[in-house]
Design a protein around this motif. Structure first.
Motif, mmCIF file in Angstrom:
data_model
loop_
_atom_site.group_PDB
_atom_site.id
_atom_site.type_symbol
_atom_site.label_atom_id
_atom_site.label_comp_id
_atom_site.label_asym_id
_atom_site.label_seq_id
_atom_site.Cartn_x
_atom_site.Cartn_y
_atom_site.Cartn_z
ATOM 1 N N ILE A 165 -9.315 1.428 2.018
ATOM 2 C CA ILE A 165 -8.079 0.984 1.614
ATOM 3 C C ILE A 165 -8.366 -0.687 1.488
ATOM 4 O O ILE A 165 -7.738 -1.426 0.688
ATOM 5 N N VAL A 181 -7.188 -7.449 -4.768
ATOM 6 C CA VAL A 181 -6.245 -7.618 -5.536
ATOM 7 C C VAL A 181 -5.868 -8.830 -5.443
ATOM 8 O O VAL A 181 -5.635 -9.635 -4.218
ATOM 9 N N SER A 231 -11.112 1.690 -9.176
ATOM 10 C CA SER A 231 -10.744 2.742 -8.137
ATOM 11 C C SER A 231 -11.883 2.836 -7.032
ATOM 12 O O SER A 231 -13.084 2.209 -7.387
ATOM 13 N N VAL A 273 0.830 -1.200 -0.089
ATOM 14 C CA VAL A 273 0.083 0.067 0.010
ATOM 15 C C VAL A 273 0.929 1.104 0.131
ATOM 16 O O VAL A 273 1.640 1.508 1.017
ATOM 17 N N LYS A 294 -2.627 -2.119 -9.103
ATOM 18 C CA LYS A 294 -3.991 -3.053 -9.341
ATOM 19 C C LYS A 294 -5.026 -2.077 -8.820
ATOM 20 O O LYS A 294 -6.199 -2.647 -9.215
ATOM 21 N N ALA A 295 -5.074 -1.158 -7.772
ATOM 22 C CA ALA A 295 -6.085 -0.513 -7.313
ATOM 23 C C ALA A 295 -5.738 1.014 -7.010
ATOM 24 O O ALA A 295 -4.588 1.326 -6.523
ATOM 25 N N ALA A 327 -10.022 -2.327 -1.240
ATOM 26 C CA ALA A 327 -9.329 -2.073 -2.515
ATOM 27 C C ALA A 327 -8.244 -3.298 -2.534
ATOM 28 O O ALA A 327 -8.098 -3.997 -3.494
ATOM 29 N N ALA A 328 -7.605 -3.252 -1.313
ATOM 30 C CA ALA A 328 -6.482 -4.519 -1.213
ATOM 31 C C ALA A 328 -7.053 -5.679 -1.253
ATOM 32 O O ALA A 328 -6.460 -6.634 -1.951
ATOM 33 N N VAL A 348 -1.334 -1.091 -4.196
ATOM 34 C CA VAL A 348 -2.604 -0.357 -3.747
ATOM 35 C C VAL A 348 -2.024 1.263 -3.796
ATOM 36 O O VAL A 348 -1.555 1.267 -2.827
#
Length: 285
Positions: free
Chosen positions: A277, A284, A229, A53, A131-132, A280-281, A109
């Protein structure tokens, strides 16, 4: 001839300490093991399979604004990096962050707050392991847009010319740039109204300067057109109007959440920020 055994002993001790330190850092001293073949491991290689991250701060701020998120993510085993955003110009700042991203192996991320959102929008181009993208009360410009255009798209911002102090600074090779600072009497209401007064006084006094060039430079092709996103809308934001945040999130096709917060939800609402966050992680693979 006078012998100096203490000097020799000191040299041996120094050499031993150096070898020990290098070994602790994972740096080869010429006696490589079969596992590493003499090559130092990268941070991401040495960590778990979790994505790295990367947290990018915005204007009038620094990486310490991410402290709560960093601690929370690290407790969960995520590698985290929060580089210093130069705040000199959008293209040059994006180039710098991109150079950092290219040193990271494995999935990334990429998270941006405020102006940091414009930076990640540009920095992620050409870095296939991003990736994000995660926007925290952030600018998500389209090609050709500047922050100055977006911040005035809808009424409600308190980041107006009379709220700012201009200070000149020298440019490399000659010439002069202009830095912007938020005035003391405006800072808390415009930037961080849900933080204690004592904290915002310190933030105002230590704010990093934000150049006019970064505020007015047009953005390039946006990475959010090709990278999934997420967006956290701060509903009490007096810097980027919430209506503008929702517009940018919808345009990017972002997975969107809202939180009752000022312009700095990563500081006033760290749990909600970390939760997005992590969403999003977790996406992946």
């Amino acid at each position: 001839m006078v012998h100096r055994p203490h000097r020799n002993l000191a040299g041996l001790l120094l050499a031993g300490l150096t070898i020990t330190l290098l070994a602790a850092l994972g740096i080869s001293t010429g006696t490589a093991t079969a596992a590493t073949h003499g090559q130092p491991q990268s941070v991401s290689q040495a960590s778990s399979a979790k994505p790295t991250v990367v947290l990018v701060h915005g204007g009038w701020a620094d990486s310490s604004g991410w402290n709560d998120e960093i601690a929370s993510l690290q407790r969960r085993g995520y590698p985290v990096l929060a580089p210093a955003n130069p705040l000199r110009g959008l293209s040059s700042d994006a180039d710098y962050v991109r150079s950092v991203l290219k040193t990271i192996s494995g999935p990334i991320v990429l998270v941006g707050h405020s102006y940091g959102g414009a930076v990640i929008t540009n920095a992620a181009r050409g870095v296939p392991n991003v990736k994000a993208l995660v926007y925290i009360a952030a600018f998500a410009p389209d090609e050709g847009e500047s922050l100055a255009q977006l911040v005035t798209k809808n009424p409600g911002t308190q980041i107006t010319p009379d709220a700012l102090i201009e200070r000149p600074y020298p440019l490399p090779g000659g010439g002069e740039g202009t830095d912007l600072y938020i005035k003391a009497e405006t800072f808390r209401d415009a930037f961080a109204g849900d933080l204690p007064l004592r904290a915002t006084r310190l933030m105002q006094a230590t704010q990093r300067p934000f150049s006019v060039a970064a505020f007015t430079e047009p953005s390039g092709p946006p990475a959010w057109k090709t990278i999934p996103s997420w967006y956290l809308v701060a509903t009490d934001d007096h810097a980027i109007p919430p209506k503008t945040q929702r517009f940018m999130a919808a345009r990017a096709g972002a997975t969107t959440a809202s939180v009752k917060a000022s312009h700095v939800p990563m500081m006033s609402q760290p749990e909600a920020t970390t939760r997005l966050i992590l969403q999003a992680a977790n996406s992946v693979g």
